[in-house]
Write an enzyme that holds these catalytic residues in place. Structure first.
Site, short mmCIF file in Angstrom:
data_model
loop_
_atom_site.label_atom_id
_atom_site.label_comp_id
_atom_site.label_asym_id
_atom_site.label_seq_id
_atom_site.Cartn_x
_atom_site.Cartn_y
_atom_site.Cartn_z
N ASP A 1 0.88 -1.16 0.00
CA ASP A 1 0.00 0.00 0.00
C ASP A 1 0.92 1.22 0.00
OD1 ASP A 1 -2.03 1.80 0.03
OD2 ASP A 1 -3.15 0.86 1.66
C1 BGC Z 1 -4.97 3.37 0.07
C2 BGC Z 1 -5.05 2.42 -1.12
C3 BGC Z 1 -4.80 3.16 -2.40
C4 BGC Z 1 -3.44 3.84 -2.31
C5 BGC Z 1 -3.07 4.63 -3.55
C6 BGC Z 1 -3.68 4.17 0.04
O1 BGC Z 1 -3.69 5.17 1.04
O2 BGC Z 1 -5.04 2.65 1.28
O3 BGC Z 1 -6.30 1.80 -1.14
O4 BGC Z 1 -4.86 2.29 -3.48
O5 BGC Z 1 -3.44 4.75 -1.22
O6 BGC Z 1 -3.84 5.79 -3.64
#
Ligand code: BGC
Length: 509
Positions: free
Chosen positions: A228
């Site tokens: 993530d």
């Molecule tokens: C979120 C993800 C997301 C990623 C990219 C993160 O903060 O938890 O779900 O895909 O950011 O934006």
């Protein structure tokens, strides 16, 4: 097919380490001298959040269809429809030059308070797994990749970057991993995204048991594991655990750490090579899909509307619905004029167009007179004047339709909800209108359950229309006028009160 082993054998240690970290917020690191291109990722899950310049830092994204969010999808119980939505998403990806869509989310709704529950399918592991698998198969059938997220046990927003989810083996296997297992085995997502949190004391981004032993070895996951965004604490420990690819980039220091670790003997180069192999496989797979010029905006809007209407759940009806022959309809609630159709955070889509609930109602109301009152403010303040105005309209009408949207300050990525309630103003509004108008219909817009005991006995009908996507306004009107038979069924529990929920005593933990 490229000879990946031959490319790896020609790569320098620095190139290998660089490939395992992004080059920007949304792209991988290309290696021009070896003919290795980049691939592009964009957020989902219920639309494509493609920024105009993938190499720059955050910007407003390009227009794309905002489909209903996962709680609505789940209430359709319709795997074919979800497969179709996956295909439409893939068509938008190829038109917007996106190789991998970051979704679906398959985390369990451990409590109705989870801030991101609107992005997740269900509290039921079997159902969530089936739906996630069909979503993935739909997208990937068109040559676009997905990222099954957030692996694992990311069931709350509270301290999501640091909390440790403490879970015994049986609970982990039977509840928190099941949907991921089904999705991996039935659909082989190109990527799996690890979560921010720890699981039993170890960061998910470094979790050898989860990423390597279970996901890759036991379930046979062939794709790459991506972090993530910002979930990696220790790059070398993460590689050892099975985290192939760190996002976002660029991060020169991380790359150097990996190089140093191999040189000092702390990290076996074979581990790095395996991650490089997995990444290259996806890089070249993405290359096989030709980009297209555009997608069918109208057809996708229509599909979004179809899904919304199939996912809406008629929670109560004393016979007032479908509407028929009413001469004067009082439309109350600011979400009738400002459609509330998606949640806050990384999944936020810039819609191609939006069906406004009030207009859509008007278009179907034939000879009836429609009047409108805003009913409640945008913020959390209490405004008796707005309630009085709504009551005035309602008492002279034949029916009152209340559009009640749970505001973003109560439900979003980044924080959990503190209660199940609508705002005080919304509850007071519903009660006041229902007191003067015996035919009151409440249309709810929310991504997770709300408490209704305070007012449900006072009203004639309640339609749960979720975060209904950009075409939801027309779907609501279709259901209210009986053009569509509301056949959605809840895919999660709506508790009477918070203390009835199993996690109540140790939430958020
Ligand atoms: C979120 C993800 C997301 C990623 C990219 C993160 O903060 O938890 O779900 O895909 O950011 O934006």
């Amino acid at each position: 097919m490229k000879d990946i082993q031959s490319i790896i054998s020609q790569m320098t240690l620095e190139e290998k380490a660089a490939l395992c970290t992004g080059a920007s917020s949304w792209t991988t690191t290309p290696i021009e001298r070896l003919g290795v291109p980049e691939f592009v990722m964009s957020d989902g899950p219920h639309g494509v959040r493609r920024v105009p310049d993938v190499h720059a830092v955050a910007m407003e994204s390009l227009p794309a269809t905002c489909f209903p969010t996962a709680s609505c999808l789940a209430s359709t119980w319709d795997v074919d429809l979800i497969h179709k939505m996956g295909q439409a998403l893939a068509e938008e990806c190829t038109a917007l030059n996106v190789d991998i869509l970051l979704g679906p989310g398959a985390n369990m709704k451990r409590s109705p308070l989870g801030g991101r529950n609107f992005e997740y399918f269900s509290e039921d592991p079997f159902l969530a797994g089936e739906l996630a698998a069909n979503f993935i198969n739909g997208v990937q059938s068109k040559g676009v990749g997905t990222s099954l997220k957030h692996f694992a046990a990311n069931n709350q927003e509270f301290q999501r970057f640091s909390i440790s989810a403490e879970i015994d083996e049986r609970t982990l296997r039977e509840i928190y991993l099941t949907a991921f297992e089904k999705a991996v085995k039935q659909a082989q997502p190109w990527t799996v995204m690890c979560s921010y949190n720890k699981v039993n004391g170890t960061f998910a981004s470094e979790h050898h048991y989860l990423l390597t032993e279970i996901l890759k070895e036991e379930w046979g996951f062939e794709g790459l594991v991506v972090s993530d965004w910002g979930a990696v604490r220790n790059r070398v420990a993460a590689l050892k655990g099975g985290l192939d690819f760190e996002m976002p980039g660029p991060q020169a220091r991380r790359v150097q750490e990996v190089v140093d670790a191999v040189r000092s003997g702390e990290l076996d180069e074979a581990i790095l090579n395996e991650s490089v192999r997995r990444i290259l496989r996806i890089v070249f797979k993405a290359q096989e899909t030709p980009q297209t010029e555009k997608f069918d905006v109208d057809a996708h809007h229509e599909l979004a509307g179809k899904i919304a209407s199939e996912g809406m759940v008629l929670l109560k009806n004393n016979g007032i619905l479908p509407l028929k022959g009413q001469q004067h309809i009082a439309v109350i609630g600011r979400s009738a004029e400002n459609a509330h159709f998606q949640g806050g955070g990384s999944s936020h889509i810039n819609p191609t167009k939006v069906a406004m609930p009030y207009k859509e109602l008007q278009a179907r109301a034939e000879n009836a007179e429609l009047t409108y009152a805003e009913g409640y403010p945008k913020d959390n303040s209490f405004n008796q004047g707005m309630i009085d105005q709504a009551v005035n309209l309602a008492q002279s009408a034949d029916v009152a339709i209340l559009y009640i949207a749970l505001p973003t300050f109560k439900e979003s990525e980044g924080y959990d909800r503190t209660d199940l309630d609508l705002t005080d103003q919304q509850v007071a509004l519903i009660k006041a209108v229902a007191k003067v108008q015996k035919h009151t219909v409440v249309v709810l817009n929310n991504g997770a359950p709300v408490a209704m005991s305070a007012w449900i006995d006072d009203v004639d009908a309640v339609l749960e229309s979720w975060m209904m996507g950009q075409a939801g306004g027309s779907a609501v009107a279709d259901v209210l006028f009986g053009r569509v038979n509301p056949s959605g069924k809840l895919a999660e529990t709506f508790p009477f009160k918070l203390s009835d929920t199993p996690s109540h005593l140790n939430w958020p933990g």
